[in-house]
Design a protein around this motif. Structure first.
Motif, mmCIF file in Angstrom:
data_model
loop_
_atom_site.group_PDB
_atom_site.id
_atom_site.type_symbol
_atom_site.label_atom_id
_atom_site.label_comp_id
_atom_site.label_asym_id
_atom_site.label_seq_id
_atom_site.Cartn_x
_atom_site.Cartn_y
_atom_site.Cartn_z
ATOM 1 N N ALA A 56 45.608 51.514 34.536
ATOM 2 C CA ALA A 56 45.539 51.745 36.045
ATOM 3 C C ALA A 56 43.913 51.305 36.267
ATOM 4 N N VAL A 57 43.844 50.403 36.974
ATOM 5 C CA VAL A 57 42.107 50.085 37.370
ATOM 6 C C VAL A 57 41.893 50.248 39.049
ATOM 7 N N ALA A 58 40.534 50.548 39.001
ATOM 8 C CA ALA A 58 39.813 50.817 40.333
ATOM 9 C C ALA A 58 39.672 49.656 41.192
ATOM 10 N N GLY A 59 40.602 48.845 41.246
ATOM 11 C CA GLY A 59 40.298 47.401 41.944
ATOM 12 C C GLY A 59 41.637 46.826 42.152
ATOM 13 N N LEU A 60 41.632 45.614 42.644
ATOM 14 C CA LEU A 60 42.556 44.597 42.879
ATOM 15 C C LEU A 60 43.217 43.741 41.824
ATOM 16 N N PRO A 61 44.282 44.348 41.444
ATOM 17 C CA PRO A 61 44.946 43.704 39.913
ATOM 18 C C PRO A 61 45.635 42.443 40.085
ATOM 19 N N ARG A 62 44.613 41.441 40.327
ATOM 20 C CA ARG A 62 45.428 40.024 40.775
ATOM 21 C C ARG A 62 44.269 38.890 39.932
ATOM 22 N N GLY A 63 44.847 38.046 39.479
ATOM 23 C CA GLY A 63 44.217 36.995 38.877
ATOM 24 C C GLY A 63 43.801 37.377 37.220
ATOM 25 N N GLU A 64 43.412 36.372 36.627
ATOM 26 C CA GLU A 64 43.131 36.511 35.083
ATOM 27 C C GLU A 64 41.934 37.656 34.761
ATOM 28 N N THR A 65 41.024 37.825 35.788
ATOM 29 C CA THR A 65 39.966 38.741 35.419
ATOM 30 C C THR A 65 39.781 39.974 36.577
ATOM 31 N N VAL A 66 39.991 41.054 36.293
ATOM 32 C CA VAL A 66 40.091 42.243 37.366
ATOM 33 C C VAL A 66 38.600 42.955 37.524
ATOM 34 N N SER A 67 37.865 42.764 38.366
ATOM 35 C CA SER A 67 36.781 43.341 38.504
ATOM 36 C C SER A 67 36.973 44.770 38.999
ATOM 37 N N ILE A 68 36.151 45.864 38.679
ATOM 38 C CA ILE A 68 36.106 47.212 39.132
ATOM 39 C C ILE A 68 35.466 47.297 40.203
ATOM 40 N N THR A 69 35.966 48.022 41.401
ATOM 41 C CA THR A 69 35.122 48.017 42.679
ATOM 42 C C THR A 69 34.010 48.703 42.345
ATOM 43 N N ARG A 70 32.780 48.148 42.814
ATOM 44 C CA ARG A 70 31.318 49.026 42.612
ATOM 45 C C ARG A 70 31.403 49.440 41.367
ATOM 46 N N GLY A 71 31.672 48.732 40.388
ATOM 47 C CA GLY A 71 31.429 49.045 38.948
ATOM 48 C C GLY A 71 30.897 47.790 37.963
ATOM 49 N N ARG A 72 30.504 47.972 37.031
ATOM 50 C CA ARG A 72 30.035 46.978 36.128
ATOM 51 C C ARG A 72 31.088 46.422 35.138
ATOM 52 N N TRP A 73 32.034 47.003 34.870
ATOM 53 C CA TRP A 73 33.056 46.576 34.008
ATOM 54 C C TRP A 73 34.197 45.716 34.593
ATOM 55 N N TYR A 74 34.897 45.139 33.911
ATOM 56 C CA TYR A 74 35.961 44.049 34.346
ATOM 57 C C TYR A 74 37.026 44.236 33.291
ATOM 58 N N VAL A 75 38.278 43.794 33.766
ATOM 59 C CA VAL A 75 39.479 43.828 32.706
ATOM 60 C C VAL A 75 39.819 42.300 32.616
ATOM 61 N N SER A 76 39.919 41.792 31.471
ATOM 62 C CA SER A 76 40.399 40.298 31.125
ATOM 63 C C SER A 76 41.811 40.427 30.428
ATOM 64 N N ARG A 77 42.849 40.171 31.069
ATOM 65 C CA ARG A 77 44.079 40.170 30.672
ATOM 66 C C ARG A 77 44.301 39.276 29.393
ATOM 67 N N SER A 78 43.558 38.240 29.358
ATOM 68 C CA SER A 78 43.794 37.259 27.914
ATOM 69 C C SER A 78 43.192 37.992 26.796
ATOM 70 N N GLY A 79 41.840 38.863 27.288
ATOM 71 C CA GLY A 79 41.221 39.285 26.284
ATOM 72 C C GLY A 79 42.117 40.625 25.778
ATOM 73 N N LEU A 80 42.658 41.313 26.625
ATOM 74 C CA LEU A 80 43.424 42.440 25.990
ATOM 75 C C LEU A 80 44.754 42.219 25.505
ATOM 76 N N ARG A 81 45.172 40.950 25.834
ATOM 77 C CA ARG A 81 46.512 40.357 25.286
ATOM 78 C C ARG A 81 46.215 39.830 23.666
ATOM 79 N N GLY A 82 44.970 39.313 23.705
ATOM 80 C CA GLY A 82 44.476 39.038 22.333
ATOM 81 C C GLY A 82 44.351 40.020 21.291
ATOM 82 N N MET A 83 43.533 40.888 21.850
ATOM 83 C CA MET A 83 43.360 42.307 21.078
ATOM 84 C C MET A 83 44.434 43.234 20.750
#
Length: 322
Positions: free
Chosen positions: A67-94
């Protein structure tokens, strides 16, 4: 419903992230919950690796949901007003599988669906039962404004609509509210609802009222303002106006989403404001004066909270969607 089993679930917020394992039934193992803060954690992948190394699951999880504080669309999801981002391909690879990624308030709605909701405060009507057919709106005032919609049909099928209604334009139901919003955010069209109905919004509102009075603001955080609202008249006034604005917008969202079966209010700011949110003067602001005022007045409205709601909701969503 997807097959339940041991899985990895997580919540990535603006300032911290949490992870947990689920048990064989797909429920969050409370003893496995770990938190990581923005001060000490550089990346989500690094935090997950640290978590799994510490949790020592019997086998690598083959399913996951975040669950992420952001709009979960696209390959990379940015956290609203935060410095983190979620990479779908990165998580899938890991992780070796494609994770389920959902909005944090979408997860909150799934959590309320999966739990027996016990209202800590009733603002109007009976306690809504999310196990009955109907449409319900979940609203949360925190560092932002979360909005999601849960619906259950007569056959028991459940759907959760993730929205970005917090980033929609604020709808005022009185001239005073419209004027105040314009004063806080001069020249901004529209005023974004979340910028007002949130912890930062409360601070802006308090500072605006202080300027009106020609006094220097005494408090600098939403926590200080809510703690002082009973003893400090200016803090109390700011909190009261925030509650008026919140119910004003909540009523309009109820119409927009057809959430006639119940509104569930949650979040830390809302928790602190409960004594004001239940005031009799708030009900007419929720109902408004339009065509559906009488129907709105009958909509059940409660405050409820769940421990680790985003994690529980990620687990529940995984059981249904993963």
């Amino acid at each position: 419903m997807a097959e339940a089993g041991t899985a990895l679930v997580g919540h990535v917020g603006r300032k911290r992230m949490r992870f947990a394992l689920t048990d064989a039934a797909g429920q969050v193992r409370r003893d496995s919950v770990r938190s990581f803060t923005a001060d000490t954690t550089v990346s989500i992948s690094g935090a997950i690796m640290d978590f799994l190394r510490d949790a020592r699951p019997d086998a690598p999880p083959r399913r996951s949901a975040f669950a992420v504080a952001g709009l979960p669309r696209g390959e990379t999801v940015s956290i609203t007003r935060g410095r983190w981002y979620v990479s779908r391909s990165g998580l899938r690879g890991m992780l070796g599988h494609a994770p389920l990624i959902l909005n944090d308030f979408e997860a909150e709605a799934w959590a309320f669906h999966g739990a027996d909701v016990r209202a800590e405060e009733r603002f109007a009507g009976d306690e809504p039962s999310l196990r009955r057919a109907g449409t319900y709106c979940v609203l949360g005032m925190t560092s932002g404004l979360g909005v999601s919609v849960l619906s259950r049909d007569a056959a028991g099928a459940v759907r959760v609509l993730a929205t970005e209604a917090g980033h929609g334009g604020f709808i005022a139901v009185s001239e005073e509210l419209a004027r105040l919003a314009a004063e806080i955010f001069p020249g901004r069209y529209p005023v974004v609802a979340e910028d007002l109905l949130s912890a930062p919004g409360l601070v802006r509102l308090y500072e605006t009222l202080a300027r009106r009075r020609g006094t220097a603001p005494r408090w600098t955080s939403a926590e200080d303002i809510t703690r002082a609202m009973a003893a400090d008249p200016l803090a109390g006034e700011a909190c009261t106006w925030l509650c008026r604005a919140f119910w004003s917008y909540a009523g309009q969202l109820t119409i927009i989403y057809g959430a006639w079966d119940g509104v569930i209010v949650t979040g830390g700011v809302a928790a602190a404001l409960r004594p004001l949110l239940r005031l009799a003067e708030m009900a007419p602001l929720f109902a408004g004066s339009g065509k559906y005022a009488r129907l709105l007045a009958s909509v059940p409205r409660v405050y409820a909270a769940l421990d680790d709601g985003e994690l529980a909701g990620a687990a529940e969503a995984l059981r249904h969607l993963g």
